[in-house]
Design an enzyme around this catalytic site. Structure first.
Site, PDB file in Angstrom:
ATOM      1  N   ASP A 173      -2.310   6.268  -3.454  1.00  0.00           N
ATOM      2  CA  ASP A 173      -1.201   5.599  -2.814  1.00  0.00           C
ATOM      3  C   ASP A 173      -0.918   4.413  -3.592  1.00  0.00           C
ATOM      4  OD1 ASP A 173      -3.575   4.003  -2.345  1.00  0.00           O
ATOM      5  OD2 ASP A 173      -2.762   3.163  -0.615  1.00  0.00           O
ATOM      6  N   SER A 221       0.906  -1.331  -0.032  1.00  0.00           N
ATOM      7  CA  SER A 221      -0.008   0.133  -0.178  1.00  0.00           C
ATOM      8  C   SER A 221       0.874   1.349  -0.033  1.00  0.00           C
ATOM      9  CB  SER A 221      -1.004  -0.011   1.129  1.00  0.00           C
ATOM     10  OG  SER A 221      -1.835   1.051   1.156  1.00  0.00           O
ATOM     11  N   ASP A 252      -1.099   1.049  -3.860  1.00  0.00           N
ATOM     12  CA  ASP A 252      -1.933   0.450  -4.395  1.00  0.00           C
ATOM     13  C   ASP A 252      -3.285   0.878  -4.940  1.00  0.00           C
ATOM     14  OD1 ASP A 252      -2.856   0.495  -1.893  1.00  0.00           O
ATOM     15  OD2 ASP A 252      -3.462  -1.461  -1.778  1.00  0.00           O
ATOM     16  N   ASP A 312      -6.107   2.145  -3.519  1.00  0.00           N
ATOM     17  CA  ASP A 312      -7.394   1.966  -2.864  1.00  0.00           C
ATOM     18  C   ASP A 312      -7.633   3.341  -2.246  1.00  0.00           C
ATOM     19  OD1 ASP A 312      -5.345   2.048  -0.926  1.00  0.00           O
ATOM     20  OD2 ASP A 312      -6.357   0.124  -0.001  1.00  0.00           O
TER      21      ASP A 312
HETATM   22 MG    MG Z   1      -3.576   1.363   0.045  1.00  0.00          MG
END
Ligand code: MG
Length: 457
Positions: free
Chosen positions: A241, A100, A243, A245
Site C-alpha cells: 500500500d 497509507s 506507506d 506497512d
Molecule cells: Mg498503510
C-alpha cells in the site's frame, strides 16, 4: 487482558487523514507539530511517503516541532515501518506524513511513540486536547530546535530485516515487487536482493502522482504485477500500500492471494517452529485460528485496528505470555522479533523464507489451507450503535463476543456487526466454512437488522 477502544475527535484508528489542502492543511500539521513538540520534547524523527503534498505538510509539521524546541531528524521519504524502526532504535518520537492506501489527493499524519508503535488512544486524546486549546508554547530565539537530514537511516531498517534471516534463502528465486510508486521502491527490492532473490519491479520509481496504480493494492490494480509474475516464472509477486506497512501477494500462477489466506499461511509457518499466542482483531477470518490451533498455538482477539493488535501483543508479553505473531486480515502483519508494528518489507522477506523452507509453490501451499468464505457488506444507517444494542438483545441466547461491535459465534461460522466511527453505516461480516451456509447466516443477520431499523424509524 483487554485493550479497549476510545473514541477520538480528530484522529482515527490510523492517525489523522483527509484530502490535502482541504482537510489536512499546512496550518493543521503546523499545529500538530507544535502540540507533539510540547507533549514529547526531544529528538523527533519525521518521514513522509511519496505523495505530492508530502513536502508542504512535512515542512509545516517540522516548523511546529522546531518552534517548540524539538530537535528534528528528517528521514525523508521512507515506509512507515522504516520510520517506526528508526524511532524505536534512536529517538523520542516520530511523525509520518502519509495517507497509507488512500487515493493520491489524500494525506495525513501518524504519530510514532518512542517504542516505535503508533500513538495509543489515551495519548492521542491528550494530543488532541493540546491542539484544541492552542496552548503549545513557542520558544524564544535561543531555545528553538535544530534540524538535521538523515536519509541514510533507511539502510538500518533494510539491514534489520535482512538480519532476521540466515544466509540467502532467496537464492534461485525470482520475485516481482510492485511498490506502487511508493517509498518501498527504496526498501523491498533491496531487502529481497540481499536475501539472494533475483528481483524485478513494476511501478518501481517513486512518484506521488501514482501513474501505474492507486496506493490501495487491489486485485484490479495488480494485474500488471500478475502478468509479470507469470511471464517471468516468478515464485511470487508482492505489492504494498502507499506507506508499505502492508504487503499483499500474487502466487506463481498469477492469482491474487486473499489477505486472510496470506496471514494463515505465514501463521502456519511460524507456528511450526514456535509455540505461543497469535494476536489479531475479531474481524480476521477463522482460518488463522484453525491453522494456529492445528499447530498447537492459540489466538487472542482484539478490537479492529493494528494499534490494538500491537499494544495487546506487548501487554501479553509483559504478562509473561509467549507472543509469536500478530496482524490483520488485510496484509498488515506484525513480527514481534523485529518490531511491534505492521511491516510490509518484513512480510515480503518472510514469504521468501517460507518458500525456501517448504520447497513448494505458493499456489500449492494456498490450496492446502482450510477452506473459508467471507462476506463483507455495508448497511447505510445513522442508527448504528442503537442497531447493535437491539441486535445484542435479539441474539442474546447465542454465543456472542463484544470485543468490538457484536460477534455472533456458531459452530462453523461467525458474524461481526460493527458501527463505523466516521460514517453513517454498519459493517456486516460473515466468515464460514461453506459458501451457502455463510450466505444463509448473512441473509438472516441482514433481515434482523433491517427489521430492527424499520421499527426504529
Ligand atoms: Mg498503510
Amino acid at each position: 487482558m483487554a485493550v479497549k477502544k476510545i473514541q477520538k475527535k480528530l484522529f482515527g484508528t490510523n492517525g489523522v487523514r483527509g484530502i490535502a489542502g482541504k482537510e489536512i492543511t499546512p496550518e493543521l500539521t503546523l499545529s500538530i507539530g507544535k502540540a507533539l513538540g510540547t507533549m514529547r520534547p526531544g529528538k523527533i524523527a519525521v518521514g513522509r511517503d511519496t505523495r505530492t503534498t508530502g513536502f508542504v505538510l512535512a515542512n509545516a509539521l517540522k516548523a511546529g516541532l522546531l518552534a517548540t524546541g524539538c530537535e528534528v531528524i528528517d528521514c525523508g521519504v521512507l515506509p512507515t515501518p522504516a520510520l517506526q524502526y528508526i524511532v524505536k532504535e534512536h529517538y523520542d518520537g516520530g511523525a509520518m506524513i502519509t495517507a497509507s492506501h488512500n487515493p493520491p489527493e489524500y494525506n495525513g499524519v501518524k504519530i510514532i511513540e518512542p517504542d516505535g508503535t503508533e500513538m495509543g488512544d489515551e495519548e492521542t486524546i491528550r494530543l488532541e486536547e493540546l491542539l484544541a486549546d492552542r496552548s503549545s508554547e513557542v520558544k524564544p530565539w535561543d531555545q528553538v530546535g535544530t534540524e538535521i537530514a538523515a536519509p541514510h537511516l533507511i539502510d538500518e531498517y533494510v539491514q534489520a530485516i535482512v538480519g532476521q534471516f540466515e544466509g540467502k534463502p532467496g537464492h534461485g528465486m525470482t520475485v516481482v515487487v510492485d511498490p506502487g510508486s511508493g517509498p518501498a521502491c527504496q526498501t523491498t527490492p533491496a531487502i529481497l536482493q540481499a536475501l539472494g532473490c533475483r528481483v524485478l519491479t513494476i511501478n518501481g520509481i517513486m512518484d506521488g502522482t501514482f501513474p501505474g496504480r492507486l496506493p490501495e493494492p487491489s486485485p484490479e490494480g495488480l494485474e500488471g504485477l500478475a502478468a509479470m509474475v507469470t511471464a517471468n516464472n516468478a515464485a511470487f509477486g508482492v505489492a504494498h500500500d502507499g506507506d508499505a506497512d502492508r504487503a499483499v501477494f500474487i502466487d506463481d500462477k498469477g492469482n491474487y492471494i486473499e489477505e486472510n489466506h496470506e496471514f494463515a499461511l505465514i501463521t502456519r509457518h511460524i507456528c511450526i517452529t514456535k509455540k505461543g499466542v497469535v494476536v489479531t482483531p475479531v474481524s480476521t477470518s477463522q482460518i488463522v485460528e484453525l491453522v494456529a490451533e492445528a499447530a498447537g498455538c492459540t489466538v487472542h482477539y482484539t478490537p479492529v485496528g493494528s494499534i490494538y493488535v500491537a499494544r495487546t501483543m506487548r501487554e501479553l508479553l509483559n504478562s509473561g505470555k509467549k507472543v509469536i505473531f500478530g496482524g490483520e486480515g488485510n496484509g498488515g502483519l506484525i513480527f514481534p522479533d523485529h518490531q511491534f508494528c505492521r511491516d510490509g518489507g518484513m512480510t515480503a522477506a518472510a514469504m521468501v523464507s517460507l518458500l525456501a523452507a517448504t520447497r513448494q509453490n505458493l499456489s500449492a501451499l494456498i490450496e492446502q489451507l482450510p477452506t473459508r468464505y467471507m462476506i463483507k457488506e455495508k448497511l447505510a444507517t445513522p442508527h448504528g450503535s442503537q442497531l447493535i444494542k437491539r441486535l445484542e438483545k435479539h441474539y442474546v441466547g447465542e454465543s456472542t463476543d463484544h470485543t468490538d461491535g457484536l460477534k455472533i459465534k456458531r459452530s462453523t461460522s461467525w458474524a461481526l456487526i460493527r458501527a463505523s466511527g466516521t460514517e453513517p453505516l454498519v459493517r456486516i461480516m460473515v466468515d464460514s466454512d461453506g459458501q451457502e451456509s455463510g450466505q444463509a447466516m448473512f441473509n438472516e443477520i441482514q433481515k434482523s437488522a433491517l427489521d430492527i431499523l424499520a421499527a426504529l424509524t
